[in-house]
Design a protein around this motif. Structure first.
Motif, short mmCIF file in Angstrom:
data_model
loop_
_atom_site.label_atom_id
_atom_site.label_comp_id
_atom_site.label_asym_id
_atom_site.label_seq_id
_atom_site.Cartn_x
_atom_site.Cartn_y
_atom_site.Cartn_z
N TYR A 298 0.80 -1.23 0.00
CA TYR A 298 0.00 0.00 0.00
C TYR A 298 0.83 1.28 0.00
N GLY A 299 2.12 1.19 -0.20
CA GLY A 299 2.98 2.35 -0.10
C GLY A 299 3.41 2.92 -1.44
N PRO A 300 4.27 3.94 -1.42
CA PRO A 300 4.68 4.63 -2.65
C PRO A 300 5.52 3.77 -3.58
N HIS A 301 6.14 2.72 -3.04
CA HIS A 301 7.04 1.94 -3.88
C HIS A 301 6.32 0.92 -4.77
N VAL A 302 5.02 0.77 -4.58
CA VAL A 302 4.25 -0.06 -5.51
C VAL A 302 4.29 0.60 -6.90
N ASP A 303 4.13 1.93 -6.92
CA ASP A 303 4.22 2.68 -8.17
C ASP A 303 5.61 2.51 -8.79
N TYR A 304 6.62 2.64 -7.95
CA TYR A 304 8.02 2.58 -8.37
C TYR A 304 8.33 1.23 -9.01
N MET A 305 7.94 0.16 -8.32
CA MET A 305 8.20 -1.19 -8.83
C MET A 305 7.49 -1.40 -10.17
N GLY A 306 6.23 -1.02 -10.26
CA GLY A 306 5.48 -1.22 -11.49
C GLY A 306 6.13 -0.52 -12.67
N ALA A 307 6.63 0.70 -12.45
CA ALA A 307 7.22 1.47 -13.54
C ALA A 307 8.52 0.82 -14.04
#
Length: 591
Positions: free
Chosen positions: A189-198
């Motif tokens: 649920y944190g900001p790094h979900v976006d990071y990993m996906g990108a």
């Protein structure tokens, strides 16, 4: 797990125990006396992984009307929120001489790093505002879709993360593509979900290509990604920068001493991937529709605060009646210690703070590769793949007239790199045959014999990929490396030509390959301009390899002779390599 030491304690912080969904606290290094009490517990325990479920299945707060008295305005522990604090007058309740007050607004600031708690307050009417990353707002789409009154409308992007978040890997991972088949640990649920996906997408991977281990906390406890990297079966973690530095002995390759992981390195931080994690404010649809002028004034005040705080921090060594209370109260509210001034300065530096002109581009420039709509689509694809949402609709964007909000110029894409310094660093790496060091992604464009022009109609797919990577990894250098085939040289050598003739052929091949690299670069820039996209030409560095790095390999000190036409043509290529040069602090010039 290795014992936690005094050094590691500096990078840990205390977070709310139990469920710690949401953005959490992304940066600070203090509270040693509290953490010392927890050392023995952390050292002995192993990470407790969780299985995240969609927020719609986790939160069941009934929807109530917004309490229109002085309501809470959420902030989180992030550098861009210092601007919000300044707009409020650097105190909890909006002061009479603040920017918010000048626009007729009044708030009570509340730090809330647990996004689940923010959602509860939002649904119950305690506040109409949500403060999180774009990814968190997307993750709440299912939860908020059932009632139109609480549909989140994104009204302002405060910042991009530009240094505070990092991907740390073990020695088996050299590039992002090497993550295939590996195990990654990160906060749920944190900001790094976006990071990993990108980064997975840009390496041609999906979450299905890796094993993911989810943790409830971002930092400071044993149930965080930094702790997970000590486990033998974890190959990579997404962490905040202080944890990344501790895991890698201050940013160098980990020695294994104290709390570092032997061989661990920072593959990239958001200084390189500086268009991935977006911080935003969203507001409930019912409140936006009934208080549009107040919401507009809120954005205007934030924009003014962003500009004024930049001036204050640019003159931080000078005495200023506004800077001192801002630093002190920000440290107290965000870091629980009014003395944590240097940490607040570091927190501020980890964000790229966006003004209204940048927001105009993000909201309305549909050609811009990292506009909010495109980034939302990217995030939603990742969340669906992870079964964290099933929503097919994206969060709405406020339909602002940006002229009314104060936008006065077109967004200017300034040069962000010291071109001479980039050229020097790249030339040195070429001489040392180390251009692959720091590589994040690479791909190639093939050409025909004697080809010198590269029409975009033939290379549209490849050029679009260059534009996407250049836009997403705005802190990375992109090398455009020309190669040529060695056949003419090898034939001349077989004929017994003199060393002078052979050296002339070598130099001619270098010149031709450099010329082709220049032609490809110019074709990419022209294609981008034709698409309405302004790339930063200073981000690109040219390399002419000649036939010094043939795909057919080296036979001793000379290139191997191609045995087939396919091998011969394989050497006719231009390679794009996206590399991070974060260690070269004089290369990148942030806006």
């Amino acid at each position: 797990m290795v014992p936690i030491t005094q050094k590691s304690v500096v990078t840990f912080l205390t977070v709310v125990m139990g469920e710690t969904m949401g953005l959490m606290i992304r940066y600070f290094r203090y509270w040693l006396f509290v953490l010392a009490v927890l050392i023995s517990t952390f050292a002995a325990a192993k990470p407790q992984y969780i299985n995240p479920i969609p927020l719609a299945q986790l939160i069941n707060t009934p929807v109530s009307k917004v309490n229109e008295q002085t309501f809470e305005l959420p902030v989180i522990t992030w550098g861009a929120d210092i601007n919000t604090i300044y707009a409020n007058g650097s105190q909890s309740i909006t002061s009479s001489n603040s920017l918010f007050s000048s626009y007729g607004l009044k708030f009570r600031l509340s730090r809330n790093d647990k996004f689940s708690d923010q959602l509860t307050n939002y649904l119950s009417g305690k506040t109409p505002y949500l403060r999180g990353t774009l990814g968190m707002v997307n993750a709440a789409s299912d939860l908020l879709a059932s009632n139109p009154s609480v549909t989140p409308i994104i009204i302002h992007q405060l910042s991009w993360s530009s240094g505070g978040d990092a991907l740390v890997v073990k020695p088996s991972v050299r590039t992002v593509a090497d993550l295939k088949g590996k195990t990654i640990a990160l906060q749920a649920y944190g900001p790094h979900v976006d990071y990993m996906g990108a980064v997975l997408k840009d390496a041609g991977l999906t979450p299905d290509d890796v094993t993911i281990k989810w943790l409830p906390d971002l930092t400071g406890t044993n149930n965080s990604p930094a702790s997970a990297l000590y486990e033998n079966d974890v190959d990579a973690v997404f962490v905040i920068l202080p944890d990344a530095l501790a895991l890698t002995s201050g940013g160098a390759v980990g020695t294994g001493s104290e709390d570092s992981v032997k061989g661990a390195k920072i593959l990239m931080s958001t200084k390189t991937a500086n268009r991935v994690i977006a911080d935003v404010y969203a507001v409930r649809a019912d409140y936006f529709n009934s208080h549009r002028s107040d919401v507009m004034n809120f954005v205007k005040a934030l924009n003014s605060a962003t500009d004024e705080v930049k001036v204050l921090f640019n003159n931080a060594n000078a005495k200023n009646a506004k800077l001192t209370p801002l630093l002190s109260y920000s440290a107290d509210l965000l870091l629980d210690s009014p003395d944590a001034i240097e940490d607040i300065k570091g927190l501020y530096a980890d964000a790229e703070h966006l003004d209204i002109n940048a927001n105009k581009q993000l909201f309305s420039d549909m050609a811009y590769p990292r506009n909010i709509t495109k980034v939302s689509n990217e995030i939603q694809t990742t969340l669906k793949r992870l079964s964290l949402t099933s929503a097919s609709t994206l969060p709405q964007l406020a339909n602002w007239d940006f002229t009314q909000l104060g936008a006065d110029i077109e967004f200017n894409n300034k040069s962000r790199f010291n071109s001479e310094r980039v050229a020097s660093v790249v030339a040195k790496k070429q001489q040392q045959n180390s251009l692959a060091d720091g590589e994040l992604f690479s791909f190639e464009v093939a050409f025909q014999p004697n080809q010198n022009s590269f029409n975009s109609s033939l290379y549209q797919t490849e050029f679009k990929r260059v534009i996407e990577l250049a836009s997403t990894y705005g802190g990375a250098v992109i090398t455009v490396e020309g190669h040529s085939d060695p056949l003419k040289y090898l034939r001349s050598k077989k004929k017994g030509e003199t060393g002078v003739v052979l050296n002339r052929i070598k130099q001619s091949n270098r010149n031709i390959s450099l010329s082709r690299a220049q032609s490809v670069k110019q074709s990419v820039l022209t294609f981008a301009t034709d698409q309405g996209i302004a790339l930063d030409a200073s981000q690109f560095a040219l390399v002419g390899h000649g036939f010094g790095s043939p795909k057919t390999g080296m036979c001793g000190n000379e290139p191997c002779a191609p045995a087939t036409e396919s091998e011969w043509r394989s050497n006719m290529r231009v390679v794009f390599r996206i590399i991070q040069l974060e260690a070269e602090s004089d290369v990148f010039q942030p806006l």
